[in-house]
Scaffold this motif. Structure first.
Motif, PDB file in Angstrom:
ATOM      1  N   GLN A 249     -12.624  -6.372   0.101  1.00  0.00           N
ATOM      2  CA  GLN A 249     -11.193  -6.341   0.419  1.00  0.00           C
ATOM      3  C   GLN A 249     -10.588  -7.737   0.318  1.00  0.00           C
ATOM      4  O   GLN A 249      -9.479  -7.903  -0.164  1.00  0.00           O
ATOM      5  CB  GLN A 249     -10.999  -5.766   1.817  1.00  0.00           C
ATOM      6  N   ASP A 250     -11.328  -8.754   0.789  1.00  0.00           N
ATOM      7  CA  ASP A 250     -10.832 -10.126   0.720  1.00  0.00           C
ATOM      8  C   ASP A 250     -10.751 -10.617  -0.717  1.00  0.00           C
ATOM      9  O   ASP A 250     -10.046 -11.582  -1.003  1.00  0.00           O
ATOM     10  CB  ASP A 250     -11.748 -11.060   1.531  1.00  0.00           C
ATOM     11  N   ASN A 251     -11.500  -9.986  -1.621  1.00  0.00           N
ATOM     12  CA  ASN A 251     -11.550 -10.430  -3.013  1.00  0.00           C
ATOM     13  C   ASN A 251     -10.571  -9.657  -3.888  1.00  0.00           C
ATOM     14  O   ASN A 251     -10.637  -9.743  -5.102  1.00  0.00           O
ATOM     15  CB  ASN A 251     -12.978 -10.274  -3.556  1.00  0.00           C
ATOM     16  N   ARG A 252      -9.684  -8.891  -3.262  1.00  0.00           N
ATOM     17  CA  ARG A 252      -8.710  -8.097  -4.019  1.00  0.00           C
ATOM     18  C   ARG A 252      -7.321  -8.303  -3.424  1.00  0.00           C
ATOM     19  O   ARG A 252      -7.154  -8.381  -2.209  1.00  0.00           O
ATOM     20  CB  ARG A 252      -9.103  -6.620  -3.978  1.00  0.00           C
ATOM     21  N   LEU A 253      -6.345  -8.406  -4.285  1.00  0.00           N
ATOM     22  CA  LEU A 253      -4.977  -8.671  -3.843  1.00  0.00           C
ATOM     23  C   LEU A 253      -4.018  -7.853  -4.685  1.00  0.00           C
ATOM     24  O   LEU A 253      -4.156  -7.754  -5.905  1.00  0.00           O
ATOM     25  CB  LEU A 253      -4.660 -10.166  -3.984  1.00  0.00           C
ATOM     26  N   THR A 254      -3.021  -7.248  -4.013  1.00  0.00           N
ATOM     27  CA  THR A 254      -1.966  -6.530  -4.717  1.00  0.00           C
ATOM     28  C   THR A 254      -0.686  -7.372  -4.706  1.00  0.00           C
ATOM     29  O   THR A 254      -0.553  -8.328  -3.932  1.00  0.00           O
ATOM     30  CB  THR A 254      -1.691  -5.171  -4.063  1.00  0.00           C
ATOM     31  N   LEU A 255       0.248  -6.992  -5.553  1.00  0.00           N
ATOM     32  CA  LEU A 255       1.511  -7.735  -5.622  1.00  0.00           C
ATOM     33  C   LEU A 255       2.286  -7.621  -4.315  1.00  0.00           C
ATOM     34  O   LEU A 255       2.859  -8.604  -3.839  1.00  0.00           O
ATOM     35  CB  LEU A 255       2.351  -7.210  -6.793  1.00  0.00           C
ATOM     36  N   ASP A 256       2.292  -6.440  -3.706  1.00  0.00           N
ATOM     37  CA  ASP A 256       2.987  -6.266  -2.429  1.00  0.00           C
ATOM     38  C   ASP A 256       2.349  -7.111  -1.336  1.00  0.00           C
ATOM     39  O   ASP A 256       3.055  -7.675  -0.477  1.00  0.00           O
ATOM     40  CB  ASP A 256       2.979  -4.790  -2.015  1.00  0.00           C
ATOM     41  N   GLN A 257       1.022  -7.205  -1.331  1.00  0.00           N
ATOM     42  CA  GLN A 257       0.344  -8.066  -0.350  1.00  0.00           C
ATOM     43  C   GLN A 257       0.721  -9.524  -0.557  1.00  0.00           C
ATOM     44  O   GLN A 257       0.926 -10.266   0.413  1.00  0.00           O
ATOM     45  CB  GLN A 257      -1.175  -7.888  -0.469  1.00  0.00           C
ATOM     46  N   ALA A 258       0.827  -9.932  -1.813  1.00  0.00           N
ATOM     47  CA  ALA A 258       1.236 -11.311  -2.102  1.00  0.00           C
ATOM     48  C   ALA A 258       2.653 -11.569  -1.601  1.00  0.00           C
ATOM     49  O   ALA A 258       2.947 -12.635  -1.039  1.00  0.00           O
ATOM     50  CB  ALA A 258       1.145 -11.584  -3.606  1.00  0.00           C
ATOM     51  N   TYR A 259       3.552 -10.579  -1.790  1.00  0.00           N
ATOM     52  CA  TYR A 259       4.918 -10.712  -1.264  1.00  0.00           C
ATOM     53  C   TYR A 259       4.891 -10.900   0.257  1.00  0.00           C
ATOM     54  O   TYR A 259       5.559 -11.794   0.803  1.00  0.00           O
ATOM     55  CB  TYR A 259       5.732  -9.451  -1.578  1.00  0.00           C
TER      56      TYR A 259
END
Length: 422
Positions: free
Chosen positions: A20-30
């Protein structure tokens, strides 16, 4: 047995958290960028300032207590020029002293305090929305970084694919060199091209690390170099969505602020009433004919109507109307620019969609040509350079497709961001 099961559960949980820590979505980045962007602190300061101001305004109906004192000397005093036999009238002293306290209770202020509280509440909404406008601008920067990383990832995949083609060519030329049907220089040419491919991967990974490092600063979290970014999913109804930018709320809140400011102008022109009581000690007290120190008090109602504000009321209302028209013009200009940008993005989406279709056709042709060249290289019909030319031609076609696909995704995301729906 139980310990073994617990250990396995703990290991699986750790692997899940790490994934989970090694994956990022655009909404999470926002969300992370919003939470950690310095401007978010201004929203709390605006809210706290408004709360404190309203608390102080609420105290306007609290009893007001004042203490004053004075010592004076005057050139003359009140005298009674009548002589009454058997009665001696004292002449007040020219030096007079007074210490008094006053308790004042506001009964009616014409709605002034309520109007000021309304202004503070409306102003809080305006300033808070200004912060929202600034925070929304961060999305554009996140879009560039996020999609930049996705583009590099796709380019790396394509370079690996080309690397496989070159390695296959090397194996075939090696066999030909051993059989004496090809020169060693042909194999060296392919090996040099393979090394160039490795250099390209090094450059791409270095670019990716730079983008990840900058993205880490925005989200205030050190992202791993191999962070996996999920490709955003764009809904089919792209440009047809209504504009919902935070600037529109800001314009509406500014209009509401002008309305409550107009109410404050009216409140300032209304009369005020209050109840008061004064008490003190001095010479003379209320009896001017008594030249001794004495206690005194006065209680009553006070009426106050400041008519000076009537001179400026008309101009103040005209000023609010001018400010309202300025906001209306800004809103109209904003909508014009936004709709223009949306039209441009829609044209970009249409263009890139057509280019992608063309890219796919070109890749199909280039793949057939490369396969033919591969067979010709095996049979010694063409040189290594001819083979590399076709490999690079297919690579260029696929690189164009990758670029156009990411550009299309960027145009779609930009359209949603411009419209305020991202």
């Amino acid at each position: 047995m139980i310990k073994h099961c617990l250990r396995m559960m703990g290991l699986l949980l750790a692997i899940g958290v790490q994934a989970q820590d090694n994956r990022l979505t655009l909404d999470q980045a926002y969300d992370l960028a919003r939470q950690n962007y310095p401007f978010i602190k201004q929203k709390d300061l605006v809210r706290r300032t408004a709360d404190l101001t309203i608390e102080n305004l609420n105290k306007g109906f609290f009893p007001q207590f004042t203490v004053s004192g004075q010592a004076t000397y005057q050139s003359d005093v009140t005298r009674i020029p009548i002589t009454i036999p058997g009665i001696k009238l004292d002449v007040p002293g020219k030096d007079q002293y007074k210490v008094q306290a006053e308790l004042n209770q506001l009964l009616f202020d014409g709605g002034n305090i309520t109007a000021q509280k309304n202004v503070q509440t409306a102003n809080e909404l305006v300033e808070d929305q200004r912060a929202e406008v600034e925070l929304y601008k961060v999305k554009d920067r996140i879009n560039q970084l996020y999609l930049g990383i996705l583009l590099v990832d796709e380019q790396v995949k394509q370079v690996d694919y080309v690397k496989g083609d070159i390695q296959l060519g090397i194996k075939r030329v090696e066999a030909q060199v051993k059989n004496g049907t090809a020169f060693r220089s042909s194999q060296l040419t392919l090996e040099a091209e393979l090394m160039k491919n490795d250099q390209r991967i090094i450059e791409l990974k270095a670019n990716r690390k730079g983008l990840v490092d900058v993205l880490s600063l925005f989200v205030n979290k050190q992202l791993p170099v191999d962070i996996q970014l999920a490709q955003p999913v764009i809904p089919a109804t792209l440009v047809q969505e209504p504009v919902a930018r935070p600037e529109l709320k800001l314009y509406n809140y500014q209009s509401e602020l002008f309305k409550v400011q107009n109410g404050l102008i009216s409140a300032k022109n209304r009369p005020r009433t209050s109840m008061f009581i004064q008490g003190g000690y001095g010479r003379p007290a209320l009896n001017l004919l008594n030249n001794n120190f004495d206690w005194f008090y006065i209680a009553g109602l006070r009426f106050n109507w400041a008519l000076g504000n009537l001179y400026t009321t008309k101009k103040e209302r005209e000023l609010l109307q001018v400010n309202q028209r300025m906001v209306d013009v800004q809103k109209e200009l904003f909508m014009l620019n936004t709709n223009t940008q949306l039209k441009q993005q829609q044209a970009e989406v249409d263009k890139l969609s057509q280019l992608i279709q063309s890219d796919q056709q070109i890749i199909g042709i280039r793949a057939q040509v490369k396969e033919a060249a591969n067979a010709q290289l095996t049979n010694g019909v063409i040189t290594v350079n001819d083979f590399l030319k076709e490999v690079n031609a297919e690579d260029q076609a696929k690189q164009s497709l990758i670029t156009h696909q990411l550009q299309l995704l960027m145009a779609q995301i930009n359209a949603r961001t411009i419209a305020g729906n991202q």
